[in-house]
Design a protein around this motif. Sequence first.
Motif, PDB file in Angstrom:
ATOM      1  N   GLN A 147       6.418  -6.958  11.241  1.00 14.99           N
ATOM      2  CA  GLN A 147       5.271  -6.104  10.945  1.00 14.99           C
ATOM      3  C   GLN A 147       4.318  -6.073  12.125  1.00 14.99           C
ATOM      4  OE1 GLN A 147       3.928  -8.543   7.783  1.00 14.99           O
ATOM      5  NE2 GLN A 147       5.095  -7.477   6.224  1.00 14.99           N
TER       6      GLN A 147
ATOM      7  N   ASP B 196       0.865  -4.512  11.757  1.00 14.45           N
ATOM      8  CA  ASP B 196      -0.103  -5.009  10.794  1.00 14.45           C
ATOM      9  C   ASP B 196      -1.209  -5.777  11.499  1.00 14.45           C
ATOM     10  OD1 ASP B 196      -1.180  -5.218   8.313  1.00 14.45           O
ATOM     11  OD2 ASP B 196       0.619  -6.030   7.396  1.00 14.45           O
TER      12      ASP B 196
ATOM     13  N   ARG C 157       0.577  -7.516   0.549  1.00 17.18           N
ATOM     14  CA  ARG C 157       0.563  -6.649   1.737  1.00 17.18           C
ATOM     15  C   ARG C 157       1.352  -7.252   2.891  1.00 17.18           C
ATOM     16  NH1 ARG C 157      -5.013  -5.829   4.831  1.00 17.18           N
ATOM     17  NH2 ARG C 157      -4.103  -5.966   6.885  1.00 17.18           N
ATOM     18  N   LEU C 158       1.240  -8.586   3.046  1.00 13.75           N
ATOM     19  CA  LEU C 158       1.867  -9.259   4.180  1.00 13.75           C
ATOM     20  C   LEU C 158       3.209  -9.898   3.836  1.00 13.75           C
ATOM     21  CD1 LEU C 158      -1.383 -10.933   5.520  1.00 13.75           C
ATOM     22  CD2 LEU C 158      -0.261  -8.872   6.393  1.00 13.75           C
TER      23      LEU C 158
END
Length: 147
Positions: A33, A36, A97-98
Amino acid sequence: MTGLWVALATLALGSVIGVVRLRRDGRVRDTAQADDRLVTADLGADLGERATLVQFSTAFCQPCRATRRVLADVSGLVPGVAHVEIDAESRLDLVRRLDIMRTPTVLILDSAGNIVKKASGQPRKADVLAALAGAVSHVSSQNADEM
């Protein structure tokens, strides 16, 4: 006789899974990610000047306590590095989300809040220091590209 083979196969499979998990536990890896980013509002604390160590923990997690000590030591050793601990149970929005799957999970952020490394399980101090070196150089290379 068939029951014996099933038992042996189960033991062998369990051993393989255990060995694989031990080898992966606490390893600091690059994140998939890369886009992010965490900001002060996400963390509830300021980002470090050079990097930030974000630890997701839960109340009864024994490895979380040891990880807290390791990250506190590292943030004390390296100037400009902040350590932020987040209670995973109270921040389920970030956990989802993570894609945090277990505690402790440690994220290493560069000075802009970009997630550059991730470790699930208890990381070793040497691995965290090496990953921090990469996070600091990550920001230096970005700044050079912008010039």
